[in-house]
Design an enzyme around this catalytic site. Structure first.
Site, mmCIF file in Angstrom:
data_model
loop_
_atom_site.group_PDB
_atom_site.id
_atom_site.type_symbol
_atom_site.label_atom_id
_atom_site.label_comp_id
_atom_site.label_asym_id
_atom_site.label_seq_id
_atom_site.Cartn_x
_atom_site.Cartn_y
_atom_site.Cartn_z
ATOM 1 N N TYR A 164 0.828 -1.206 0.000
ATOM 2 C CA TYR A 164 0.000 0.000 0.000
ATOM 3 C C TYR A 164 0.864 1.259 0.000
ATOM 4 O O TYR A 164 0.604 2.206 -0.759
ATOM 5 C CB TYR A 164 -0.908 -0.030 1.226
ATOM 6 C CG TYR A 164 -1.913 1.096 1.329
ATOM 7 C CD1 TYR A 164 -3.064 1.105 0.540
ATOM 8 C CD2 TYR A 164 -1.731 2.124 2.245
ATOM 9 C CE1 TYR A 164 -4.001 2.119 0.658
ATOM 10 C CE2 TYR A 164 -2.654 3.142 2.372
ATOM 11 C CZ TYR A 164 -3.795 3.134 1.571
ATOM 12 O OH TYR A 164 -4.717 4.149 1.696
ATOM 13 N N ALA A 166 3.964 1.588 -1.033
ATOM 14 C CA ALA A 166 4.638 1.704 -2.328
ATOM 15 C C ALA A 166 3.679 2.228 -3.386
ATOM 16 O O ALA A 166 4.032 3.093 -4.204
ATOM 17 C CB ALA A 166 5.208 0.353 -2.750
#
Length: 254
Positions: A164, A166
């Site tokens: 999430y 990233a």
């Protein structure tokens, strides 16, 4: 951008933050294209938009599927005649730590599938929808276009959210790139990074857990979905906002 009569597409528009954005914009005379996979939720939002005095149409769309996204945006323009704004709001969670260790042994790992799924829906989905919206804005000759990308303060890096975090960092980067690439066509691109916002998921938590979350916020309260919707409206209306991130977090820092 003058909002009356404009057409704005919202991914994840069936409920939560997407629904709140739709209802607020409807009150300003905006026509809404709602993209989601939950037909029942979209039907409810369509009615709420009608109650607010505007028009919305639902589009069942997997934002991570290229052919579906292309077809959906073609249909939106066929139905409404143009597209002036896009809010990339669709998202999912598959939280886990990179590895889980017990007694010195690795007992669990974040799966590659769950990593890819989250990145595909958030980052690839935003890319595909922005590409199609921008293409229609340019070819349709709109005077001004706006792409708003929903990031999260997790883009700074959040425990248990490699995928999430990233994806949200990627959304911020993409948003900045699009501001530079599309500015020549008078298309603006901005990102919003919400903090802890009271959604349906949060409301299922025990009161004591919610109190702990609120205590972590310097303002000592959890944000409301309309706080995000207000920010969307502000970006749409302020024609010199582009290439930046607005954090709506009550001063939370990760």
């Amino acid at each position: 951008m003058e909002l009356q009569g404009k057409v704005v597409a919202i991914t994840g528009g069936g409920k939560g933050i997407g629904r709140s954005i739709a209802v607020r914009l409807a009150k300003q005379g905006v026509k809404l294209a709602l993209l989601d996979l939950d037909d029942a939720a979209m039907a409810e939002t369509v009615q709420l938009v009608a109650d607010a005095g505007s028009e919305a149409r639902p589009y069942n769309c997997n934002v991570a599927d290229e052919a579906t996204v292309e077809a959906t945006f073609n249909q939106i323009v066929a139905d409404f005649g143009a597209i002036h704004g896009l809010v990339n709001n669709a998202g999912i969670l598959r939280d886990a730590t990179l590895i889980k260790v017990k007694d010195g042994k690795v007992v669990k790992k974040m799966t590659g599938d769950n990593y890819s799924l989250v990145v595909d829906v958030h980052m690839k989905g935003a890319f595909l929808c922005a590409r199609e919206a921008a293409a229609h804005m340019v070819e349709g000759g709109v005077e001004e276009g706006v792409i708003i990308n929903m990031a999260s303060i997790a883009y700074h890096g959040n425990f248990g959210q490699s995928n999430y975090s990233a994806a949200k960092a990627g959304i911020v980067a993409q948003s900045k790139v699009w501001a530079k690439e599309l500015g020549r066509y008078n298309i603006r691109s901005m990102a919003i990074a919400p903090g802890t916002i009271e959604t349906d998921l949060l409301r299922t938590m025990p009161p004591e857990a919610l109190d702990k979350l609120a205590a972590m916020v310097p303002l000592k309260r959890i944000g409301d979905v309309d706080n995000i919707a207000q920010t969307v409206q502000h970006i749409l209306e302020n024609n010199y906002l582009s290439g930046d991130v607005i954090e709506v977090s009550g001063a939370v820092t990760l």
